[in-house]
Design an enzyme around this catalytic site. Structure first.
Site, PDB file in Angstrom:
ATOM      1  N   ASP A   7       0.773  -1.125  -0.013  1.00 21.09           N
ATOM      2  CA  ASP A   7      -0.080   0.049   0.110  1.00 21.09           C
ATOM      3  C   ASP A   7       0.825   1.301  -0.009  1.00 21.09           C
ATOM      4  O   ASP A   7       2.093   1.052   0.256  1.00 21.09           O
ATOM      5  CB  ASP A   7      -0.947   0.080   1.155  1.00 21.09           C
ATOM      6  N   SER A   8       0.157   2.259  -0.187  1.00 24.87           N
ATOM      7  CA  SER A   8       1.066   3.336  -0.455  1.00 24.87           C
ATOM      8  C   SER A   8       1.518   4.124   1.102  1.00 24.87           C
ATOM      9  O   SER A   8       2.282   4.570   1.197  1.00 24.87           O
ATOM     10  CB  SER A   8       0.194   4.711  -0.773  1.00 24.87           C
ATOM     11  N   CYS A  70      -4.211  -1.358  -2.090  1.00 24.51           N
ATOM     12  CA  CYS A  70      -4.219   0.220  -2.170  1.00 24.51           C
ATOM     13  C   CYS A  70      -5.177   0.363  -3.460  1.00 24.51           C
ATOM     14  O   CYS A  70      -4.663  -0.465  -4.707  1.00 24.51           O
ATOM     15  CB  CYS A  70      -3.084   0.763  -2.567  1.00 24.51           C
ATOM     16  N   GLU A 150      -4.574   8.533   8.861  1.00 26.77           N
ATOM     17  CA  GLU A 150      -3.292   8.533   9.074  1.00 26.77           C
ATOM     18  C   GLU A 150      -3.023   9.409  10.631  1.00 26.77           C
ATOM     19  O   GLU A 150      -2.095   9.050  11.137  1.00 26.77           O
ATOM     20  CB  GLU A 150      -2.459   9.321   8.031  1.00 26.77           C
ATOM     21  N   CYS A 180     -10.899   2.765  -0.691  1.00 32.35           N
ATOM     22  CA  CYS A 180      -9.678   3.217  -0.404  1.00 32.35           C
ATOM     23  C   CYS A 180      -9.440   2.420   0.986  1.00 32.35           C
ATOM     24  O   CYS A 180     -10.213   2.281   1.857  1.00 32.35           O
ATOM     25  CB  CYS A 180      -9.533   4.742  -0.075  1.00 32.35           C
ATOM     26  N   HIS A 182      -7.681   2.915   3.543  1.00 30.99           N
ATOM     27  CA  HIS A 182      -7.716   3.634   4.674  1.00 30.99           C
ATOM     28  C   HIS A 182      -9.232   3.711   5.360  1.00 30.99           C
ATOM     29  O   HIS A 182      -9.542   4.009   6.510  1.00 30.99           O
ATOM     30  CB  HIS A 182      -7.233   5.073   4.496  1.00 30.99           C
TER      31      HIS A 182
END
Ligand code: DGL
Length: 247
Positions: A7-8, A70, A150, A180, A182
């Protein structure tokens, strides 16, 4: 089987959580490109370049499979990654489309697709869902959720103000694609915003559903070996992994 998960940043840990819950792999190697997150505001060429570098990183590990955890990379760079990889690569977008189609019986179901700007601009979900017969779609780039997650903001006023900013008067859709990795961290807040009326499609669960269909997992692993790598501050990624994955 030994799998690499890319993932990023930290979002792909939500996919690792699903993999661990189903005991699918003997070894999981996670790589988060934390030095360059977010990818969702970058252009296709840059996303492809970073994704190819991730394949290069994984070459040291003799993997059986790479999971692109991702959506942004899955939407833009899977073909290019496959060209340079010696093991198979699967992405969360394809899995998410199939999971949505499996979850919804009614082809007229109203589906809200959420993702980063790059994912939404790619139209990858729309194209896939059209092919499955779903046309009642709305797509919304909600990239602000990425830095919020984050920052470990999973609830509260700032998040609710962001919901109002993005969703305005949108009423509860039949399904919301968390496009996404996240976003599962804010799924409870999202559910509350839409009065718990929508089915949520989660990339991690979708990839498990996809894997179980495509591969033979007759053997399960209770205590897989886990390794976490990051392009910047790996200690911070490992701490978040411990917290999220209850390690
Ligand atoms: N977790 C990534 C995804 O699934 C997005 C985060 C980013 O913008 O890098 O799309």
């Amino acid at each position: 089987m030994k799998v690499g998960v890319f993932d990023s940043g930290i979002g792909g840990l939500t996919v690792v959580k699903s993999l661990l819950e189903h005991h699918l792999f003997a070894e999981i190697v996670y790589f988060g490109d934390t030095a360059r997150v977010p990818y969702g505001i970058k252009d296709k060429t840059t996303i492809i370049r970073y994704a190819i570098e991730a394949v290069e990183f994984f070459k040291n590990f003799d993997l059986d499979l790479i999971i692109v955890a991702c959506n942004t990379v899955s939407a833009h760079a899977l073909d290019e990654m496959r060209e340079v990889s010696s093991c198979p690569i699967i992405g969360v977008v394809e899995a998410g489309i199939l999971a949505t189609a499996n979850a919804l019986k009614d082809k007229n179901a109203n589906i809200l697709i959420l993702g980063t700007k790059a994912t939404i601009n790619s139209k990858a979900y729309e194209i896939g869902l059209h092919a499955e017969g779903f046309y009642n779609l709305q797509a919304k780039a909600t990239g602000l959720f990425v830095p919020m997650v984050e920052e470990e903001i999973y609830e509260g006023e700032v998040l609710e103000a962001t919901f109002r900013h993005y969703f305005g008067t949108i009423t509860a859709p039949d399904a919301i694609i968390l496009g996404c990795t996240h976003f599962p961290l804010i799924s409870e807040a999202l559910q509350n915003h839409f009065s718990k009326k929508s089915v949520l499609i989660h990339s991690g669960n979708a990839i498990v559903e996809y894997l179980e269909k495509e591969f033979d997992f007759s053997k399960r692993y209770e205590n897989p070996r886990l390794e976490f790598f990051a392009s910047e501050n790996p200690e911070s990624l490992r701490n978040i992994a411990k917290k999220w994955l209850l390690l």
